[in-house]
Every structure is written in C-alpha cells, then in structure tokens.
Design a protein around this motif. Structure first.
Motif, PDB file in Angstrom:
ATOM      1  N   TYR A  25      64.678  29.915  14.734  1.00  0.00           N
ATOM      2  CA  TYR A  25      64.179  31.216  14.290  1.00  0.00           C
ATOM      3  C   TYR A  25      64.253  31.293  12.770  1.00  0.00           C
ATOM      4  N   ALA A  26      63.332  32.022  12.169  1.00  0.00           N
ATOM      5  CA  ALA A  26      63.467  32.336  10.751  1.00  0.00           C
ATOM      6  C   ALA A  26      64.512  33.436  10.598  1.00  0.00           C
ATOM      7  N   LEU A  27      64.415  34.470  11.452  1.00  0.00           N
ATOM      8  CA  LEU A  27      65.345  35.599  11.423  1.00  0.00           C
ATOM      9  C   LEU A  27      65.850  35.860  12.832  1.00  0.00           C
ATOM     10  N   ASP A  28      67.164  35.916  12.989  1.00  0.00           N
ATOM     11  CA  ASP A  28      67.795  36.190  14.282  1.00  0.00           C
ATOM     12  C   ASP A  28      68.665  37.428  14.102  1.00  0.00           C
ATOM     13  N   THR A  43      55.883  27.862  10.311  1.00  0.00           N
ATOM     14  CA  THR A  43      56.289  26.630  10.994  1.00  0.00           C
ATOM     15  C   THR A  43      57.704  26.718  11.562  1.00  0.00           C
ATOM     16  N   ILE A  44      57.801  27.343  12.724  1.00  0.00           N
ATOM     17  CA  ILE A  44      59.038  27.376  13.497  1.00  0.00           C
ATOM     18  C   ILE A  44      58.854  26.352  14.609  1.00  0.00           C
ATOM     19  N   GLY A  49      59.390  33.189  15.522  1.00  0.00           N
ATOM     20  CA  GLY A  49      59.588  33.524  14.115  1.00  0.00           C
ATOM     21  C   GLY A  49      60.750  34.479  13.909  1.00  0.00           C
ATOM     22  N   ILE A  50      60.755  35.581  14.667  1.00  0.00           N
ATOM     23  CA  ILE A  50      61.810  36.595  14.568  1.00  0.00           C
ATOM     24  C   ILE A  50      62.316  36.888  15.977  1.00  0.00           C
ATOM     25  N   LYS A  70      56.818  29.437  20.104  1.00  0.00           N
ATOM     26  CA  LYS A  70      56.890  30.401  21.211  1.00  0.00           C
ATOM     27  C   LYS A  70      56.110  31.672  20.877  1.00  0.00           C
ATOM     28  N   SER A  71      56.669  32.560  20.083  1.00  0.00           N
ATOM     29  CA  SER A  71      55.999  33.823  19.745  1.00  0.00           C
ATOM     30  C   SER A  71      56.343  34.210  18.310  1.00  0.00           C
ATOM     31  N   ALA A  72      55.546  35.089  17.752  1.00  0.00           N
ATOM     32  CA  ALA A  72      55.832  35.558  16.392  1.00  0.00           C
ATOM     33  C   ALA A  72      57.111  36.391  16.390  1.00  0.00           C
TER      34      ALA A  72
END
Length: 78
Positions: A25-28, A43-44, A49-50, A70-72
């Motif tokens: 993830y970029a942000l968790d 690019t995850i 992405g989040i 997976k999903s944005a």
C-alpha cells in the motif's frame, strides 16, 4: 518497501506527496483521522493504493492513483 505511510490511531494531513513502487500500500490508515489532498500514487505491485480500516474518518481530494494490482482505494469493515 511494503508500505509508504502507515498510520494507527493518528491524525494526519498528507498533501502534495508522491508514492511510487510500493509492494502493498502507499497509505495504510487504521482507526485514524486523515486528509489526503493532491497526492500521486503510482505502481503498487501487490495490493491497493490506499487502505482504510478500523474506525477511520477523512477526506480525499484530487489524488491521482494509477497502476495498482487490486484497487485504488480499499475500505475494510472492522
């Protein structure tokens, strides 16, 4: 790097940041209050992405999310 930014029980403003080439993830965000404005996520390799989970509240404005496996934005019920 698995996750760009991981927040648990936090308050945060993330604005104008760039996250690239993350594994998961970029942000968790877990049980946090957040404002995500004008960020770029690109690019995850394995997941989303989040990810937002727990009792979280926040806003997302003008973020660019591309090339995720997976999903944005993934929202998990607690």
């Amino acid at each position: 790097m698995p996750v760009g930014l991981e927040l648990q029980h936090a308050r945060a403003i993330v604005s104008g940041s760039r996250f690239e080439q993350m594994q998961h993830y970029a942000l968790d965000l877990d049980s946090s209050q957040f404002a995500l404005d004008n960020n770029e996520i690109k690019t995850i390799k394995q997941l989303s992405g989040i990810r937002v989970r727990g009792v979280s509240t926040g806003r997302l404005i003008a973020n660019r999310i591309s090339h995720t496996r997976k999903s944005a934005i993934e929202v998990e019920d607690s």
